[in-house]
Design a protein around this motif. Structure first.
Motif, PDB file in Angstrom:
ATOM      1  N   PRO A 120      15.100 -51.431 -27.174  1.00  0.00           N
ATOM      2  CA  PRO A 120      16.524 -51.161 -27.432  1.00  0.00           C
ATOM      3  C   PRO A 120      17.334 -52.455 -27.357  1.00  0.00           C
ATOM      4  N   PRO A 121      18.187 -52.728 -28.343  1.00  0.00           N
ATOM      5  CA  PRO A 121      18.985 -53.963 -28.304  1.00  0.00           C
ATOM      6  C   PRO A 121      19.978 -53.985 -27.159  1.00  0.00           C
ATOM      7  N   VAL A 122      20.419 -52.817 -26.736  1.00  0.00           N
ATOM      8  CA  VAL A 122      21.361 -52.708 -25.609  1.00  0.00           C
ATOM      9  C   VAL A 122      20.818 -51.669 -24.627  1.00  0.00           C
ATOM     10  N   LEU A 123      20.784 -52.059 -23.353  1.00  0.00           N
ATOM     11  CA  LEU A 123      20.314 -51.162 -22.295  1.00  0.00           C
ATOM     12  C   LEU A 123      21.545 -50.594 -21.601  1.00  0.00           C
ATOM     13  N   TRP A 141      18.466 -62.163 -18.768  1.00  0.00           N
ATOM     14  CA  TRP A 141      19.198 -60.968 -19.182  1.00  0.00           C
ATOM     15  C   TRP A 141      20.686 -61.250 -19.134  1.00  0.00           C
ATOM     16  N   GLN A 142      21.461 -60.348 -19.741  1.00  0.00           N
ATOM     17  CA  GLN A 142      22.903 -60.477 -19.770  1.00  0.00           C
ATOM     18  C   GLN A 142      23.550 -59.137 -19.448  1.00  0.00           C
ATOM     19  N   LEU A 173      26.605 -52.355 -19.829  1.00  0.00           N
ATOM     20  CA  LEU A 173      25.686 -52.642 -20.940  1.00  0.00           C
ATOM     21  C   LEU A 173      24.898 -53.912 -20.643  1.00  0.00           C
ATOM     22  N   PHE A 174      23.565 -53.791 -20.582  1.00  0.00           N
ATOM     23  CA  PHE A 174      22.682 -54.932 -20.327  1.00  0.00           C
ATOM     24  C   PHE A 174      21.898 -55.262 -21.601  1.00  0.00           C
ATOM     25  N   GLN A 175      21.355 -56.466 -21.600  1.00  0.00           N
ATOM     26  CA  GLN A 175      20.546 -56.900 -22.736  1.00  0.00           C
ATOM     27  C   GLN A 175      19.531 -57.931 -22.258  1.00  0.00           C
TER      28      GLN A 175
END
Length: 339
Positions: free
Chosen positions: A193-196, A267-268, A329-331
């Motif tokens: 997934p592009p966004v967690l 991560w971001q 929102l994580f990535q």
């Protein structure tokens, strides 16, 4: 064919010519089917026997010269072409200027008078026709000039592209040589997934529980990982910060991968207001990293220990930029594998 029949036809024609005096030339055609052989004869006043395939002369001295086409075949149809089409003064014909627009049709004997009386009209028609032709010629010249310019431009563009291709080839040749001699670099693109998305943040914070993100692969057929998030923090960050760590999971490609994992994972936490000021953290995995953080998972779904930050971000910094609609929102931002 019976020679007497040919002589009879010729005599009839000759009698017609002598009695009426209006026919200068009479054409006699014997027309068969498609398998025909044609011979042509001029009939004058010298006697000569005629056969179906022989050129000869008629015995009747009163005959005027006539052109006869004799065609031999089993079924023969005799057609006599009278002078109507070419000489008869009563035949209705088109005006000589019909090709430029004169639609008049008159008997041949009246056509000369028509030409005399309508000289100016015919000149006007000729002028109009000439003007149209000149306009067409002008248009054709313009189209030709346009095509010539396009052709010239194409030639110039082709030369420019050839020169540009040579320039770029010269420019990139050293880079190509460098790539051939450079050591292999393993680039990785996270797959998943592009966004967690972590929802119900406040509920997780009140309950003090943990949240695991959907799994992400480090690359195609790579390592399987996920983020573990404590909304209310853990250890030194408990009650004041959000704690985040990376955990390895049991993956379907583990047998073909190199263990221990060596590389970098970052991560971001995404900025949901401006989309620019993301909160980023990078975790290195080196030879000094304890095996429990980067080894293959053989028991359970994921490793017991993960690497991250107990004080990743303070609760006071979450709103309004990172926490919106009770959601974080994580990535997985970047992964570098060390070979």
């Amino acid at each position: 064919m019976d020679v007497s029949l040919l002589r009879s036809i010729a005599s009839i024609i000759a009698g017609t010519i002598s009695s009426e005096g209006i026919f200068k030339t009479t054409k006699l055609r014997i027309v068969p089917n498609v398998h025909s052989v044609v011979s042509t004869a001029m009939i004058t006043s010298l006697p000569m026997m005629m056969s179906p395939t022989t050129t000869g002369r008629c015995v009747d001295p009163s005959l005027s010269p006539a052109l006869i086409s004799v065609v031999q075949l089993s079924n023969v149809i005799i057609i006599i072409d009278i002078h109507v089409a070419d000489e008869c003064p009563l035949t209705t014909i088109n005006c000589d200027f019909h090709h430029v627009g004169c639609a008049v049709k008159l008997p041949r004997q009246d056509m000369l008078e028509h030409l005399r009386e309508n000289l100016l009209t015919h000149i006007s028609l000729l002028a109009t026709s000439h003007a149209k032709q000149q306009a067409e010629i002008t248009n054709l010249k313009a189209e030709n000039d346009t095509l010539k310019r396009k052709h010239e431009n194409f030639g110039h563009n082709y030369q420019y592209l050839e020169a540009e291709n040579r320039r770029l080839k010269t420019k990139f040749e050293p880079m190509q040589q460098l790539l051939k001699t450079a050591p292999p670099i393993v680039k990785s693109r996270p797959l998943g997934p592009p966004v967690l998305t972590m929802t119900n943040f406040q509920q997780h914070k009140r309950d003090g529980d943990e949240w695991f993100s959907p799994p992400v692969y480090t690359h195609h057929q790579g390592y399987k990982i996920s983020l573990k998030v404590y909304a209310n923090g853990c250890s030194t960050g408990k009650g004041t910060h959000v704690s985040v760590g990376v955990y390895f999971m049991r993956g379907e490609f583990d047998d073909s991968l190199k263990w221990l994992f060596r590389g970098v994972i970052s991560w971001q936490l995404l900025d949901q207001v401006n989309g620019k000021d993301h909160s980023t953290h990078t975790v290195p995995y080196s030879d000094k990293t304890p095996n429990t953080y980067c080894n293959r998972v053989t028991k359970g779904e994921r490793s017991k220990n993960g690497r991250g930050l107990q004080k990743f971000i303070a609760h006071s910094e979450l709103e309004p930029k990172y926490l919106r609609n009770d959601t974080l929102l994580f990535q997985i931002h970047k992964i570098e594998l060390k070979k």
